[in-house]
Design a protein around this motif. Structure first.
Motif, PDB file in Angstrom:
ATOM      1  N   PHE A 184      35.494  40.228  49.825  1.00  0.00           N
ATOM      2  CA  PHE A 184      36.925  39.900  49.859  1.00  0.00           C
ATOM      3  C   PHE A 184      37.741  40.962  49.111  1.00  0.00           C
ATOM      4  N   LEU A 185      37.155  41.503  48.048  1.00  0.00           N
ATOM      5  CA  LEU A 185      37.833  42.564  47.297  1.00  0.00           C
ATOM      6  C   LEU A 185      37.952  43.820  48.162  1.00  0.00           C
ATOM      7  N   GLN A 186      36.901  44.083  48.928  1.00  0.00           N
ATOM      8  CA  GLN A 186      36.915  45.259  49.796  1.00  0.00           C
ATOM      9  C   GLN A 186      37.979  45.137  50.895  1.00  0.00           C
ATOM     10  N   VAL A 187      38.115  43.934  51.423  1.00  0.00           N
ATOM     11  CA  VAL A 187      39.164  43.700  52.432  1.00  0.00           C
ATOM     12  C   VAL A 187      40.537  43.971  51.812  1.00  0.00           C
ATOM     13  N   LEU A 188      40.743  43.457  50.596  1.00  0.00           N
ATOM     14  CA  LEU A 188      42.009  43.681  49.887  1.00  0.00           C
ATOM     15  C   LEU A 188      42.269  45.162  49.680  1.00  0.00           C
ATOM     16  N   GLU A 189      41.236  45.887  49.259  1.00  0.00           N
ATOM     17  CA  GLU A 189      41.377  47.326  49.015  1.00  0.00           C
ATOM     18  C   GLU A 189      41.742  48.052  50.313  1.00  0.00           C
ATOM     19  N   ASN A 190      41.040  47.698  51.401  1.00  0.00           N
ATOM     20  CA  ASN A 190      41.315  48.344  52.697  1.00  0.00           C
ATOM     21  C   ASN A 190      42.725  48.054  53.185  1.00  0.00           C
ATOM     22  N   GLU A 191      43.178  46.820  52.967  1.00  0.00           N
ATOM     23  CA  GLU A 191      44.504  46.419  53.456  1.00  0.00           C
ATOM     24  C   GLU A 191      45.639  47.027  52.637  1.00  0.00           C
ATOM     25  N   THR A 192      45.407  47.178  51.326  1.00  0.00           N
ATOM     26  CA  THR A 192      46.512  47.576  50.443  1.00  0.00           C
ATOM     27  C   THR A 192      46.432  49.021  49.938  1.00  0.00           C
ATOM     28  N   ASN A 193      45.218  49.588  49.928  1.00  0.00           N
ATOM     29  CA  ASN A 193      44.970  50.912  49.333  1.00  0.00           C
ATOM     30  C   ASN A 193      45.277  50.970  47.841  1.00  0.00           C
ATOM     31  N   GLU A 194      45.429  49.820  47.211  1.00  0.00           N
ATOM     32  CA  GLU A 194      45.752  49.790  45.782  1.00  0.00           C
ATOM     33  C   GLU A 194      44.508  49.412  44.963  1.00  0.00           C
ATOM     34  N   VAL A 195      44.658  49.445  43.642  1.00  0.00           N
ATOM     35  CA  VAL A 195      43.557  49.080  42.745  1.00  0.00           C
ATOM     36  C   VAL A 195      43.366  47.554  42.778  1.00  0.00           C
ATOM     37  N   ILE A 196      42.125  47.124  42.944  1.00  0.00           N
ATOM     38  CA  ILE A 196      41.800  45.696  42.988  1.00  0.00           C
ATOM     39  C   ILE A 196      40.917  45.377  41.776  1.00  0.00           C
ATOM     40  N   HIS A 197      41.279  44.321  41.056  1.00  0.00           N
ATOM     41  CA  HIS A 197      40.489  43.910  39.895  1.00  0.00           C
ATOM     42  C   HIS A 197      39.920  42.506  40.088  1.00  0.00           C
ATOM     43  N   LEU A 198      38.729  42.304  39.545  1.00  0.00           N
ATOM     44  CA  LEU A 198      38.162  40.962  39.416  1.00  0.00           C
ATOM     45  C   LEU A 198      37.874  40.789  37.929  1.00  0.00           C
ATOM     46  N   VAL A 199      38.409  39.725  37.348  1.00  0.00           N
ATOM     47  CA  VAL A 199      38.182  39.483  35.917  1.00  0.00           C
ATOM     48  C   VAL A 199      37.631  38.082  35.696  1.00  0.00           C
ATOM     49  N   VAL A 200      36.925  37.919  34.572  1.00  0.00           N
ATOM     50  CA  VAL A 200      36.505  36.581  34.167  1.00  0.00           C
ATOM     51  C   VAL A 200      37.200  36.236  32.860  1.00  0.00           C
ATOM     52  N   TYR A 201      37.359  34.951  32.644  1.00  0.00           N
ATOM     53  CA  TYR A 201      37.958  34.442  31.409  1.00  0.00           C
ATOM     54  C   TYR A 201      36.863  34.286  30.375  1.00  0.00           C
ATOM     55  N   ASP A 202      37.062  34.845  29.192  1.00  0.00           N
ATOM     56  CA  ASP A 202      36.059  34.718  28.144  1.00  0.00           C
ATOM     57  C   ASP A 202      36.718  34.725  26.768  1.00  0.00           C
ATOM     58  N   GLN A 203      36.622  33.601  26.079  1.00  0.00           N
ATOM     59  CA  GLN A 203      37.070  33.488  24.692  1.00  0.00           C
ATOM     60  C   GLN A 203      38.490  34.012  24.454  1.00  0.00           C
ATOM     61  N   GLY A 204      39.415  33.525  25.264  1.00  0.00           N
ATOM     62  CA  GLY A 204      40.820  33.856  25.033  1.00  0.00           C
ATOM     63  C   GLY A 204      41.259  35.220  25.535  1.00  0.00           C
ATOM     64  N   GLU A 205      40.383  35.880  26.295  1.00  0.00           N
ATOM     65  CA  GLU A 205      40.734  37.177  26.879  1.00  0.00           C
ATOM     66  C   GLU A 205      40.206  37.234  28.306  1.00  0.00           C
ATOM     67  N   VAL A 206      40.591  38.299  29.024  1.00  0.00           N
ATOM     68  CA  VAL A 206      39.964  38.526  30.329  1.00  0.00           C
ATOM     69  C   VAL A 206      39.048  39.743  30.205  1.00  0.00           C
ATOM     70  N   VAL A 207      37.961  39.726  30.975  1.00  0.00           N
ATOM     71  CA  VAL A 207      37.035  40.854  31.004  1.00  0.00           C
ATOM     72  C   VAL A 207      36.952  41.342  32.449  1.00  0.00           C
ATOM     73  N   TYR A 208      37.168  42.640  32.644  1.00  0.00           N
ATOM     74  CA  TYR A 208      37.074  43.222  33.991  1.00  0.00           C
ATOM     75  C   TYR A 208      35.606  43.281  34.398  1.00  0.00           C
ATOM     76  N   ILE A 209      35.248  42.632  35.518  1.00  0.00           N
ATOM     77  CA  ILE A 209      33.853  42.722  35.960  1.00  0.00           C
ATOM     78  C   ILE A 209      33.730  43.498  37.274  1.00  0.00           C
ATOM     79  N   GLU A 210      34.857  43.830  37.885  1.00  0.00           N
ATOM     80  CA  GLU A 210      34.836  44.649  39.099  1.00  0.00           C
ATOM     81  C   GLU A 210      36.171  45.361  39.231  1.00  0.00           C
ATOM     82  N   LYS A 211      36.111  46.622  39.665  1.00  0.00           N
ATOM     83  CA  LYS A 211      37.346  47.376  39.895  1.00  0.00           C
ATOM     84  C   LYS A 211      37.138  48.265  41.118  1.00  0.00           C
ATOM     85  N   LEU A 212      37.992  48.086  42.117  1.00  0.00           N
ATOM     86  CA  LEU A 212      37.967  48.947  43.297  1.00  0.00           C
ATOM     87  C   LEU A 212      39.200  49.844  43.212  1.00  0.00           C
TER      88      LEU A 212
END
Length: 262
Positions: free
Chosen positions: A91-119
């Motif tokens: 789904f991230l790849q589809v977003l990247e192909n459609e928008t050509n922009e940076v796509i992030h996937l983050v998880v919530y951990d202890q009051g912060e977000v952690v980047y676990i994927e970046k296209l």
């Protein structure tokens, strides 16, 4: 010398964990000492430390030592993050192909977000984000998307503990204003960061829910403000919301019962 000893005690602890894990009913101190040729007092000291951290526990009836629940906790976190990345990737790849922009996937951990994927997208964009890096929640679209679906008490606790440091002159630093913003985010199903974290960069994000309907992550599209105009952000709203819903569905979230149904 001290460094050598430290490494030795770590390797001994790991040997003990391995031994204990192989015997269903657990092992006693003497059995362990005999198998790895360390004196009983050393074995006992290592075991006591492992017990303190939850990696090993002692059976109150037999006195034997067996694996602790800490391993379950760690493995479940690992499984969650691996599953999420694998399920989200197409789904991230589809977003990247459609928008050509940076796509992030983050998880919530202890009051912060952690980047676990970046296209990276096709366009050149200098951003501070990278996989494994942590980011604050109050000034990122991904952070807001997650906070909007957490209980107010949890949100207030995070803001209290982490504060609301200024990243740019557009960062929201007032708790009441921020809480109003979160209400809007929850109603709309997406969050914006309009140069609140980094100058010249705008982002739009949507939450991701697990099978129990709990918010655990977020997905976002980031680009320079010259491309991420108000019109473009409006166009991207349904795209990002649907992406969040599709990833959530892959994690077993049921749209009819989860908090995303609106």
């Amino acid at each position: 010398m001290e460094r050598e000893n430290m490494v030795k005690s770590v390797s001994r602890a790991l040997d003990i964990i391995t031994l204990v894990s192989m015997k269903k009913g657990g092992l006693g101190v003497t059995e362990i000492a005999n198998q790895i040729d360390i004196n009983k007092s050393s074995v006992y000291r290592i075991l006591s430390t492992l017990v303190q951290y939850g990696y090993v526990e002692q059976d109150s009836e037999t006195g034997r030592y067996k694996l602790g629940y800490k391993f379950l906790e760690i493995s479940s976190k690992l499984l969650e993050s691996i599953d999420l990345r694998a399920e989200a990737r197409p789904f991230l790849q589809v977003l990247e192909n459609e928008t050509n922009e940076v796509i992030h996937l983050v998880v919530y951990d202890q009051g912060e977000v952690v980047y676990i994927e970046k296209l990276e997208g096709n366009e050149i964009l200098r951003m501070h984000s990278k996989v494994g890096k942590r980011a604050p929640m109050h000034c990122t679209s991904v952070g807001k998307a997650i906070l909007a679906h957490l209980p107010t008490s949890v949100v207030l606790d995070i803001l209290e503990r982490k504060g609301m440091p200024v990243h740019t002159d557009k960062t929201i630093t007032d708790k009441e204003t921020f809480q109003k913003e979160l209400i809007k985010v929850k109603q709309k199903g997406f969050a914006l960061d309009l140069e609140e974290n980094e100058y010249g960069i705008a982002c739009i994000a949507a939450p991701i829910f697990d099978h129990s309907g709990k918010v655990i992550a977020a997905v976002s599209i980031s680009g320079p403000t010259m491309r991420m105009t108000e019109d473009r952000l409006n166009q991207l709203q349904s795209t990002i919301v649907h992406t969040g819903q599709k990833i959530s569905a892959r994690l077993g979230w049921d749209r009819g019962s989860g908090p995303m149904s609106h």
